[in-house]
Design an enzyme around this catalytic site. Sequence first.
Site, PDB file in Angstrom:
ATOM      1  N   ASP A 132       1.635   3.839  -3.805  1.00  0.00           N
ATOM      2  CA  ASP A 132       0.054   5.463  -3.329  1.00  0.00           C
ATOM      3  C   ASP A 132       1.480   6.213  -3.106  1.00  0.00           C
ATOM      4  OD1 ASP A 132      -2.005   3.526  -1.880  1.00  0.00           O
ATOM      5  OD2 ASP A 132      -2.125   5.097   0.094  1.00  0.00           O
ATOM      6  N   GLU A 149       0.594  -1.047  -0.186  1.00  0.00           N
ATOM      7  CA  GLU A 149      -0.373  -0.434  -0.174  1.00  0.00           C
ATOM      8  C   GLU A 149       0.933   1.412   0.050  1.00  0.00           C
ATOM      9  OE1 GLU A 149      -3.807  -0.043  -0.407  1.00  0.00           O
ATOM     10  OE2 GLU A 149      -3.038   1.823  -0.568  1.00  0.00           O
ATOM     11  N   ASP A 191     -17.565  11.459 -17.277  1.00  0.00           N
ATOM     12  CA  ASP A 191     -18.752   9.977 -16.624  1.00  0.00           C
ATOM     13  C   ASP A 191     -18.450   8.607 -16.911  1.00  0.00           C
ATOM     14  OD1 ASP A 191     -21.212   9.072 -15.894  1.00  0.00           O
ATOM     15  OD2 ASP A 191     -22.313  10.593 -17.322  1.00  0.00           O
ATOM     16  N   ILE A 192     -18.339   8.069 -15.976  1.00  0.00           N
ATOM     17  CA  ILE A 192     -18.398   6.760 -16.234  1.00  0.00           C
ATOM     18  C   ILE A 192     -19.834   5.773 -16.843  1.00  0.00           C
ATOM     19  CG2 ILE A 192     -17.347   4.802 -15.969  1.00  0.00           C
ATOM     20  CD1 ILE A 192     -15.428   6.786 -16.255  1.00  0.00           C
ATOM     21  N   SER A 201      -8.033   1.581  -3.829  1.00  0.00           N
ATOM     22  CA  SER A 201      -6.333   1.767  -3.644  1.00  0.00           C
ATOM     23  C   SER A 201      -5.247   3.080  -4.230  1.00  0.00           C
ATOM     24  CB  SER A 201      -5.372   0.860  -2.797  1.00  0.00           C
ATOM     25  OG  SER A 201      -5.709   0.035  -1.464  1.00  0.00           O
ATOM     26  N   ASP A 209     -22.803   7.406  -9.824  1.00  0.00           N
ATOM     27  CA  ASP A 209     -23.802   6.013 -10.271  1.00  0.00           C
ATOM     28  C   ASP A 209     -23.384   5.719  -8.852  1.00  0.00           C
ATOM     29  OD1 ASP A 209     -21.033   4.901 -11.317  1.00  0.00           O
ATOM     30  OD2 ASP A 209     -22.082   5.555 -12.965  1.00  0.00           O
ATOM     31  N   GLY A 258     -24.568  10.338 -16.021  1.00  0.00           N
ATOM     32  CA  GLY A 258     -24.793  10.711 -14.381  1.00  0.00           C
ATOM     33  C   GLY A 258     -24.012   9.666 -12.926  1.00  0.00           C
TER      34      GLY A 258
END
Length: 656
Positions: free
Chosen positions: A303, A299, A614-615, A573, A635, A633
């Site tokens: 990051d 992690e 937008d996905i 993550s 979700d 829009g």
Amino acid sequence: MRFAHAILATAAATATAIVIPSDHVIHEKRATPGTFNRRRLEPHVRLPMRIGLKSNKVARESAEKWLMDVSHPKSTQYGKHWTQEEVVSAFAPAEDTVNAVTDWLGDSGGIEKARITPTKNKAWVAFDVTVEEAERLLMTEYFESDDGERRTVGCDQYHLPSHLLEHVDYVTPGVKGLHFKPSKEKVLSKRDSNQANRRKIFEPSPPSQSNSSSLDTCDQMITHECIRALYNIPFPDPGAKVSPNNTMGIYLLSSAYAQEDLDMFFSNFTPYIANGTAPILNSINGGVAPVDVFHAGPEACMDLQLAIPLIHPQNTTVYQVDDDFWTAEQATKGGMFNTFLDAIDGSYCTYEAYGEQGDNPDFDPVYPNEREGGYKGERMCGVYKPTNVISISYMKDESELPAAYQKRQCDEWLKLGLQGVSVFVASGDSGVGDLPKPDSPNGCLRNGTVFTPGHPNTCPWLTSVGATKVYPGKTVFDPESAANNLADETYYFPYSSGGGFSNVFGVPKYQSEAVRDYFETADPGYPHYYDGNWQNSTGLYNRNGRGFPDVAANGDNIVAAFDGSIHMTGGTSAAAPIFASVVNMINEERIKIGKGPVGFINPVLYASPEVLNDIKNGSNPGCGTNGFDASKGWDPLTGLGTPDYPRMLDLFMSLP
Ligand SMILES: *[C@@H]1O[C@H](CO)[C@@H](O)[C@H](O)[C@H]1NC(C)=O
Ligand SMILES: *[C@@H]1O[C@H](CO)[C@@H](O)[C@H](O)[C@H]1NC(C)=O
Ligand SMILES: *[C@@H]1O[C@H](CO)[C@@H](O)[C@H](O)[C@H]1NC(C)=O
Ligand SMILES: *[C@@H]1O[C@H](CO)[C@@H](O)[C@H](O)[C@H]1NC(C)=O
Ligand SMILES: *[C@@H]1O[C@H](CO)[C@@H](O)[C@H](O)[C@H]1NC(C)=O
Ligand SMILES: *[C@@H]1O[C@H](CO)[C@@H](O)[C@H](O)[C@H]1NC(C)=O
Ligand SMILES: *[C@@H]1O[C@H](CO)[C@@H](O)[C@H](O)[C@H]1NC(C)=O
């Protein structure tokens, strides 16, 4: 010392009749009085007493409005963030509360002001009393009990004059006992199970045909070139002058970076970053970083390797939180953020709300940590300043923590927003479900059917980040889809983007239209309930809950150096630090022209979703269902969508 010694002086329990005046009422009462072996305390024993004051009612009722004042794009106060001192004093108990309690102590208890210990925070009134004084004041009887594990001083119930009910939250020792000996040593264990990517499996190595400066292979391996192309992020200007007050914060728990891994990543993929480039370390309660390459955590490595090259030459700041010496019980039950929040806001250490009186020892680590190797210092309170942006890739189920615990903490995320801090949290890697639990193989509630929203994502005052993916055969110029690898059991990291609706928090105003539109256009038709009470309903999710995530970013096939070699990884993550980096860069540009950081960004984004991509394709299966579908829009799996840096920058630069 004096207290521990005095405790030994106890006497056999004797029944005494207490006459309660009519203007007094029972304030707190134990559900099961007098169950275990108990001894009445002798009258001369001294008790450290603390009266918890109700936090400011005006503040509780105004907090959301205050946050919207500084973060809603239409507000005339936009960007006029508060100082920490202003926040602390606005939420402190009102002066009449303090006066009502101290007057009562003086008049009825003979405890004059000089005996009250001055405290920097105003959350409680503390003083020493004898048992005799306390019993007279509270019209009760004090006992000591010993359940074999720990010894506790407390009472079954106590009384207060009715006019104090609106001012006093709790009294300790009281119904909530005062423990003065630690519980017995339990098995030590490392907590490493709470990272959003906790079940991440690393592929041995990235595809061999990889070419880190080519966009042709972004469907197999996401490099910084791919991320920049996806979101139109400019290549960094190494000579840019950056603000010393805008380093990007990364929260890390039980996962620390190794410099060797960072250097390996930089030299292979981002040669414009010099070997040795490292985050600034803010160690909290014994958190250690960097560590050697054998102990580094994926992690931390991922990051930092995502953020450092994106925000370069700006620095990162790691909040390395807590020693690793928790009991096994705490490791599974543990909350993760209270000690962090304590360290960046000292007033949170003693903030009481919703019946939670500061950190909760049932869920939060207690310092000094007496276990071997544990951090021996006092718990850190207000030792670091919060960075303008904080990225968090850790989460757990809402159902694993008491609602009151989460509400108290959510107040604190709000207070950070008031101060201009943006918080980004990974939405989880189990779709609408969760990781397997002992009583539920799919991590879902009520026989594996009810969806499990993720803490702290569901707090409406932070930004939850879901994950997208460049599917095989697609390029960075095609629209991305929600990340979902569950269909392919051989995939190295099968997961789907976390999302859903809270059982604890209602839909915030800034989100209500988006949620309503979602159900109008893309309702999956599952049975649902409306009050968050999943225990007594047949539905799968709370239709009135705060929806999450808010936004999304890429989270699959991410290349990272870890454990001394190059791996592929992913999950929400990765999405959180990518989105956080974009906002950190926007803050940098605002600071350059004399504006402040953007703070809590959700109200702006929900009012101007066109600055995001937008996905509209994909789903997030879990709990034996297909989960939710991505749609036009907002979700509950990719939120409003992925960042478009130039459009977001234009919008935020245009705001005051
Ligand atoms: C990598 O990609 C870049 C840009 O497409 C290209 O110029 C270069 O020749 C490629 N290198 C290799 C080793 O394929
Ligand atoms: C970034 O970190 C480096 C190394 O610690 C330091 O020299 C530099 O001043 C820092 N820059 C900022 C903007 O904090
Ligand atoms: C920014 O950092 C500089 C140098 O540490 C300091 O003098 C200044 O007060 C800081 N500004 C703000 C707004 O915190
Ligand atoms: C940077 O560190 C990596 C990993 O240790 C090493 O392979 C590489 O040669 C170093 N690069 C330079 C310029 O020193
Ligand atoms: C869970 O499943 C068991 C066995 O099918 C059933 O007896 C029980 O009523 C179910 N519980 C709930 C809350 O639906
Ligand atoms: C669910 O219903 C039962 C029976 O009416 C009740 O005892 C219980 O407290 C309820 N649980 C919750 C969480 O409301
Ligand atoms: C839609 O998403 C699925 C995975 O859920 C993916 O296989 C497919 O290629 C995507 N379609 C488009 C048009 O992007």
